[in-house]
Write a protein that holds these residues in place. Structure first.
Motif, short mmCIF file in Angstrom:
data_model
loop_
_atom_site.label_atom_id
_atom_site.label_comp_id
_atom_site.label_asym_id
_atom_site.label_seq_id
_atom_site.Cartn_x
_atom_site.Cartn_y
_atom_site.Cartn_z
N PRO A 451 0.80 -1.23 0.00
CA PRO A 451 0.00 0.00 0.00
C PRO A 451 0.83 1.28 0.00
N ILE A 452 0.32 2.28 -0.70
CA ILE A 452 0.87 3.63 -0.69
C ILE A 452 -0.27 4.59 -0.35
N TRP A 453 -0.08 5.42 0.65
CA TRP A 453 -1.09 6.41 0.99
C TRP A 453 -0.76 7.72 0.27
N HIS A 454 -1.76 8.27 -0.38
CA HIS A 454 -1.57 9.51 -1.14
C HIS A 454 -2.65 10.52 -0.77
N ASN A 455 -2.22 11.59 -0.09
CA ASN A 455 -3.14 12.67 0.32
C ASN A 455 -4.36 12.12 1.07
N ILE A 456 -4.10 11.25 2.02
CA ILE A 456 -5.19 10.65 2.79
C ILE A 456 -4.70 10.41 4.22
N THR A 457 -5.61 10.52 5.19
CA THR A 457 -5.24 10.36 6.60
C THR A 457 -5.53 8.94 7.06
N ARG A 458 -4.94 8.57 8.20
CA ARG A 458 -5.17 7.24 8.76
C ARG A 458 -6.64 7.04 9.08
N ARG A 459 -7.28 8.11 9.60
CA ARG A 459 -8.70 7.99 9.92
C ARG A 459 -9.51 7.66 8.65
N GLU A 460 -9.18 8.32 7.53
CA GLU A 460 -9.91 8.08 6.28
C GLU A 460 -9.68 6.66 5.77
N VAL A 461 -8.45 6.17 5.90
CA VAL A 461 -8.18 4.79 5.49
C VAL A 461 -8.90 3.81 6.40
N THR A 462 -8.89 4.09 7.72
CA THR A 462 -9.55 3.21 8.68
C THR A 462 -11.05 3.14 8.41
N ASN A 463 -11.66 4.27 8.12
CA ASN A 463 -13.10 4.30 7.85
C ASN A 463 -13.44 3.49 6.59
N ALA A 464 -12.54 3.50 5.61
CA ALA A 464 -12.82 2.80 4.35
C ALA A 464 -12.41 1.33 4.41
N SER A 465 -11.27 1.03 5.08
CA SER A 465 -10.77 -0.35 5.14
C SER A 465 -9.89 -0.52 6.37
N PRO A 466 -10.45 -0.97 7.49
CA PRO A 466 -9.67 -1.17 8.72
C PRO A 466 -8.49 -2.12 8.53
N ILE A 467 -8.66 -3.14 7.67
CA ILE A 467 -7.57 -4.10 7.43
C ILE A 467 -6.37 -3.40 6.80
N LEU A 468 -6.61 -2.57 5.77
CA LEU A 468 -5.51 -1.86 5.12
C LEU A 468 -4.88 -0.83 6.05
N ALA A 469 -5.68 -0.25 6.91
CA ALA A 469 -5.15 0.76 7.83
C ALA A 469 -4.13 0.15 8.79
N GLY A 470 -4.24 -1.15 9.03
CA GLY A 470 -3.32 -1.81 9.94
C GLY A 470 -2.02 -2.26 9.30
N ARG A 471 -1.86 -2.05 8.02
CA ARG A 471 -0.65 -2.47 7.32
C ARG A 471 0.37 -1.34 7.25
N VAL A 472 1.64 -1.73 7.27
CA VAL A 472 2.70 -0.74 7.07
C VAL A 472 2.61 -0.23 5.63
#
Length: 499
Positions: A451-472
């Motif tokens: 995964p690569i995060w682009h212009n997005i916060t952890r909260r936004e990733v967590t809300n959309a996909s908790p599994i992906l939010a837990g990955r480095v």
């Protein structure tokens, strides 16, 4: 109508039934007056352009006779026909479609003994009379008038001109009896035999090599055996005694420039030269590097300036030869590709096209279209420049393609999946389907999603996909494109073999 584009068996029949020079002109789809002019009326001085080249630095110059454009067209037409007429011997690898120095070398890999012989003055030794006689003799059995005209098309100054389109195929036709004789000689002594133009090779795996083919004399000099010498001379050729070698598996064995001890390979010197040429371009600039290379390899050999290839094309040609021998996934080849792409900006386009032909990809890039310009496209280019193979929709999809089929195919053939997570990504259906496909590949704990995060916060990733939010994940705000590619390379650099 010419049969050049029609059924080969009809063309063979037409060739074997040639009765007159006019028939030859019709077969070549030419007016007979045109053919007659270039064979008999055009002055000799205007038919060919001659110049000298050296195969190796300080070696004896080789004369190249290049035909004038109109004569070359006639020879090209005849060459197409002779390629169909000629019955290819299994031992012949020179000037044959889908055969090369590589296939020639493969015959002799892993042998205890490798014995090499070169034929002296190969093309010049094939004179007009031999070519004419070949067309008269079986299996062609053409009449003397037809054989004479065909030989006149093929020859210049009473020999096969090195530089004419017809010379390679005619030389193979002339050598048909020689190849048959040497194949029988090899079978008699349980050896392997192959020929690439004037380069003849025998090899054997047993404890001894037959002295009838070759041996070392009391002074340790390699000598051609009596039976081999007789076969070569009986077929109208001479041996170049300066190029006779017997190589055991205790030394580096070479066949048509490739080492064959364990597998076909190129000498280290070849790779070092490519690396040095790229380094010179990077350090001194293109113009200076090109001038120095031309002075060293062409000007000193008195080559015509218009015969000197562009420096960039020389490097690309050497690199392509390396790919042919070592394969597209070889790490040495990929590393040199990456180095060249850093100095030759146009070469990246070649790498992209090569990337599209690969059956297995290192990585699939899943993303939203809004993130192409800022992240995805430059990241794809950087990874390709580094030598990795990429499935990226801009390279793969064309008008009329099935989107579902193409994406499914890309997911199946890719080892990893880079997922560029952004607000746009989670708002679209196709990226989610691609993510589902990549998730399905993560079997038995195998990591596939990068995964690569682009212009997005952890909260936004967590809300959309908790599994992906837990990955480095990598984050575009922290790393540049080059830094992202370097970090991804540590995961992607595990070896891949082409299926």
């Amino acid at each position: 109508m010419s049969l050049l584009l029609e059924k080969p068996d009809e063309l063979v029949e037409q060739f074997l039934n040639l009765k007159s020079p006019q028939d030859i002109a019709r077969m070549l789809d030419l007016d007979y007056s045109y053919l007659k002019y270039y064979l008999y009326i055009l002055p000799e001085s205007k038919r060919y352009r001659s110049f000298e080249v050296s195969k190796k630095y300080n070696s004896k110059p080789r004369t190249i006779n290049a035909p004038a454009s109109n004569i070359k067209i006639v020879q090209q037409k005849l060459n197409q026909i002779l390629q169909i007429i000629y019955s290819v011997k299994p031992s012949v690898h020179g000037f044959i479609y889908e055969r090369s120095v590589l296939t020639n070398a493969q015959v002799h890999v892993g042998k205890r003994f490798v014995f090499n012989v070169d034929l002296k003055d190969f093309f010049p030794s094939i004179n007009f009379g031999r070519v004419r006689g070949m067309f008269i003799a079986k299996p062609y059995s053409l009449n003397e008038k037809v054989a004479t005209v065909l030989a006149q098309i093929c020859c210049h100054n009473n020999q096969l001109p090195q530089g004419a389109p017809t010379s390679p195929i005619v030389s193979n036709m002339i050598c048909a009896r020689l190849d048959g004789n040497l194949q029988k000689l090899a079978q008699k002594y349980y050896c392997m035999y192959s020929r690439y133009a004037d380069d003849i090779t025998f090899s054997k795996t047993s404890q001894t090599f037959p002295v009838e083919i070759g041996y070392f004399d009391s002074d340790g000099i390699t000598v051609v055996g009596d039976e081999l010498k007789h076969s070569i001379e009986a077929n109208g050729f001479k041996i170049n005694n300066n190029k006779v070698r017997q190589q055991t598996n205790k030394m580096r064995q070479s066949v048509t420039g490739l080492t064959v001890n364990r597998k076909p390979n190129l000498p280290r010197k070849y790779v070092r030269q490519i690396r040095a040429m790229i380094h010179a371009w990077a350090k001194y600039g293109y113009a200076a590097a090109e001038k120095e290379h031309a002075n060293k390899y062409y000007t000193k050999k008195k080559r015509r300036q218009d015969d000197v290839p562009a420096y960039s094309m020389t490097i690309r040609g050497k690199l392509e030869y390396l790919r042919m021998v070592k394969g597209s996934f070889d790490p040495v080849y990929k590393n040199l590709q990456s180095q060249l792409a850093n100095v030759d900006k146009d070469y990246l386009e070649i790498m992209i096209k090569e990337n599209e032909k690969r059956l297995t990809r290192d990585v699939f890039i899943s993303h939203a279209s809004e993130d192409k310009d800022s992240v995805v496209r430059p990241l794809a280019h950087e990874l390709i420049r580094m030598g990795f193979s990429i499935w990226y929709d801009e390279y793969e999809l064309t008008v009329g393609d099935s989107l579902l089929q193409k994406i499914d195919d890309g997911l199946t053939r890719s080892r990893y999946g880079i997922v560029v997570l952004s607000k746009h990504f989670f708002g679209k259906d196709w990226p989610k389907k691609e993510l589902d496909g990549l998730t399905a590949k993560e079997i038995d704990g195998r990591k596939v999603i990068l995964p690569i995060w682009h212009n997005i916060t952890r909260r936004e990733v967590t809300n959309a996909s908790p599994i992906l939010a837990g990955r480095v994940a990598l984050i575009t705000e922290k790393d540049s494109i080059a830094e992202l590619a370097q970090k991804l390379a540590k995961v992607l650099q595990t070896p891949v073999t082409e299926p």
